[in-house]
Design an enzyme around this catalytic site. Structure first.
Site, PDB file in Angstrom:
ATOM      1  N   GLY A  84      43.718  33.953  40.760  1.00 53.39           N
ATOM      2  CA  GLY A  84      43.800  33.038  39.630  1.00 53.39           C
ATOM      3  C   GLY A  84      43.992  33.808  38.344  1.00 53.39           C
ATOM      4  N   GLY A  85      43.859  33.097  37.228  1.00 48.70           N
ATOM      5  CA  GLY A  85      44.063  33.741  35.945  1.00 48.70           C
ATOM      6  C   GLY A  85      43.042  34.820  35.655  1.00 48.70           C
ATOM      7  CG  MET A  86      38.317  35.687  34.872  1.00 50.34           C
ATOM      8  SD  MET A  86      36.815  34.780  34.410  1.00 50.34           S
ATOM      9  CE  MET A  86      36.113  34.409  36.026  1.00 50.34           C
ATOM     10  CB  VAL A 142      38.926  34.539  46.144  1.00 47.14           C
ATOM     11  CG1 VAL A 142      37.901  34.263  47.244  1.00 47.14           C
ATOM     12  CG2 VAL A 142      38.479  33.886  44.836  1.00 47.14           C
ATOM     13  CG  ASP A 146      39.812  24.107  36.518  1.00 49.33           C
ATOM     14  OD1 ASP A 146      40.717  23.313  36.174  1.00 49.33           O
ATOM     15  OD2 ASP A 146      40.038  25.241  36.968  1.00 49.33           O
TER      16      ASP A 146
END
Length: 495
Positions: free
Chosen positions: A26-28, A31, A145
């Site tokens: 993801g953006g940050m 996983v 989210d």
């Protein structure tokens, strides 16, 4: 913004956690599927793509907000770990497909009139999704989210909400509440009020409404550029569900429209949504917390509150005071201190720095780490000149011990040109001295209360730090209140 390390998408793992494959990025964060060689089980491991201070702060917050909640429809979080410059946490590995793919397994139609979803499957999955969302809300948390990619469905049909990177506590306005830079969330599922930085359970229900709309029609309610979607959400309703798919069940059509009401006050609340979808109340139990904005009952605690007030008054005469509150688990220690802290924050304009020790964390100075996070939130409410006036020499060493402080621009600027000791022990001592002076300067401006909950889980380094910072002569004029469980006295020598 200072950046500590650009890790990218190739986290190598650790001696304990062996990486098997990357599951998503993801953006940050990223996983991975990993094998925990200590617990002998396969887990999901979420780490940061960039080790910058703000990302570390958000990762810790994500774990801590959800760490106490156990519910069948929420992914279970296991451990938060700091290993050198690497920060990550482990959680339940969920084998499943995304919500949209589960309720609409066929390929979307390209015609104007679209096929309906698998309605029985949708009803079953929606009921579990609602159950999980209500469990979050009853624990005082909003997800912020919700979207199909953050909701997986296992082969057995279990719906699991995950990715709590934007989850936050619903609480009354706080002097330390800040609005983080940028617009957080996913535009397609974001409620109109989230653009203004508002957070409430109603925003989560709007996102569920968008997911339901997409499940019923095979398309998103608003389309176009991000700016156009945000603008359209605030000024018009989406295309009619019945016109897109004429044979849809009326109860789901009505529920979807109500959930997507532009006015958050017009959306149904948790209890009504449970009733309308036929979900039993007992299936929504999660972590027990008091209702946000309403203090828990403190009947019969007047004597303890009086002792806390006396200790706070002593600090007002220029002394440092340490006050321990202990008792068996479940008697209301945290509620008592929290009530007192809220009162002095409100009535005496005190600066309250709150922290908590977590059993399932392996981070440096774990008893103080949350306090420093709280301090960073306070510093972000100040102007750069105000922060600069507070910072003593040695802030570079303090930021090495607690990297989240570097999310304060004035702190990042102040460390430029400072020479750090090469010896780790000397670096630590300089960091301790800096924190001592910083608390002293803060307490010269206003009363300061430091509250550390669950001290029984503290590490030795934390106790050394606290002892050094508050030692005589001339300690900072703060009141330190720490709570711990009486049953842990024998097993924790530092208590």
């Amino acid at each position: 913004m200072a950046q500590l390390k650009a890790q990218g998408d190739d986290f190598p793992g650790t001696d304990r956690f062996v990486i098997r494959r990357r599951l998503g990025t993801g953006g940050m964060g990223a996983v991975y599927e990993a094998y925990d060689q200590e617990r002998h089980e396969t887990v999901a491991l979420k780490t940061l793509r960039w080790q910058d201070p703000s990302a570390i702060y958000r990762l810790k917050k994500e774990f801590r907000v959800l760490s106490d909640i156990a519910h069948a429809n929420l992914a279970s979080l296991y451990e938060l770990v700091a290993d050198g410059d690497d920060w990550f946490y482990t959680m339940e590995l969920v084998d499943g497909v995304e919500f949209f793919a589960y309720v609409r397994p066929e390929r979307p139609s390209q015609s104007e009139t679209r096929a309906p979803p698998d309605v029985p499957r949708l009803r079953a999955a929606l009921a579990q999704l609602i159950t999980g969302v209500v469990a979050l809300h009853r624990a005082g948390i909003v997800h912020r989210d919700l979207k199909p990619s953050n909701v997986l469905v296992t082969p057995a049909g279990r719906v699991v909400i995950l990715d709590f990177g934007l989850a936050d506590v619903v609480a009354p306005p706080s002097p330390l509440q800040t609005r983080e830079e940028g617009l957080w969330g996913t535009v397609a599922y974001m409620s109109p009020e989230q653009v203004e930085g508002q957070r409430s359970p109603a925003s989560d229900w709007y996102a569920v409404g968008v997911m339901l709309y997409e499940a019923l029609t095979g398309r998103l309610p608003f389309q176009g550029s991000a700016l156009r979607v945000l603008a359209d959400k605030g000024r018009q309703d989406p295309p009619s569900l019945i016109e897109l798919v004429p044979e849809l069940p009326q109860d789901l059509v009505t529920l979807c429209g109500d959930l997507m009401a532009r006015d958050p006050a017009a959306r149904p609340e948790d209890g009504e949504i449970l009733r309308r979808t036929g979900v039993l109340e007992h299936t929504t139990s999660g972590a027990e917390v008091h209702e946000p904005g309403r203090p828990p009952s403190l009947i019969g605690r007047d004597a303890e509150l009086a002792q806390l007030r006396d200790a706070f008054g002593t600090v007002g005469f220029g002394q440092a005071v340490t006050f321990y509150v202990h008792g068996v688990s479940g008697i209301g220690k945290s509620a008592l201190i929290g009530h007192f802290a809220d009162a002095v924050e409100r009535e005496a304009a005190a600066l309250v720095l709150r922290g908590r020790c977590y059993e399932r964390e392996s981070v440096p100075y774990k008893a103080v780490d949350g306090v420093i996070d709280s301090l960073s939130r306070y510093l972000k409410t100040l102007t750069a000149p105000q922060v600069k006036a507070l910072l003593p020499e040695g802030v570079s060493a303090l930021a090495r011990l607690f990297p989240v402080l570097l999310r304060i621009d004035a702190v990042a600027d102040a460390r430029i040109g400072e020479r750090e000791p090469a010896d780790p022990l000397a670096l630590r001592q300089r960091g301790f001295a800096c924190l001592r002076q910083l608390l002293g300067r803060l307490s010269a401006q206003r009363p300061v209360l430091v509250f550390i909950d669950d001290l029984q889980w503290a590490d030795h380094d934390s106790m050394v730090l606290l002892e050094d910072v508050l030692r005589p002569p001339d300690p900072p004029h703060v009141l330190l209140i720490a709570s711990f469980r009486t049953e842990d006295l024998a097993s924790q020598p530092f208590l």
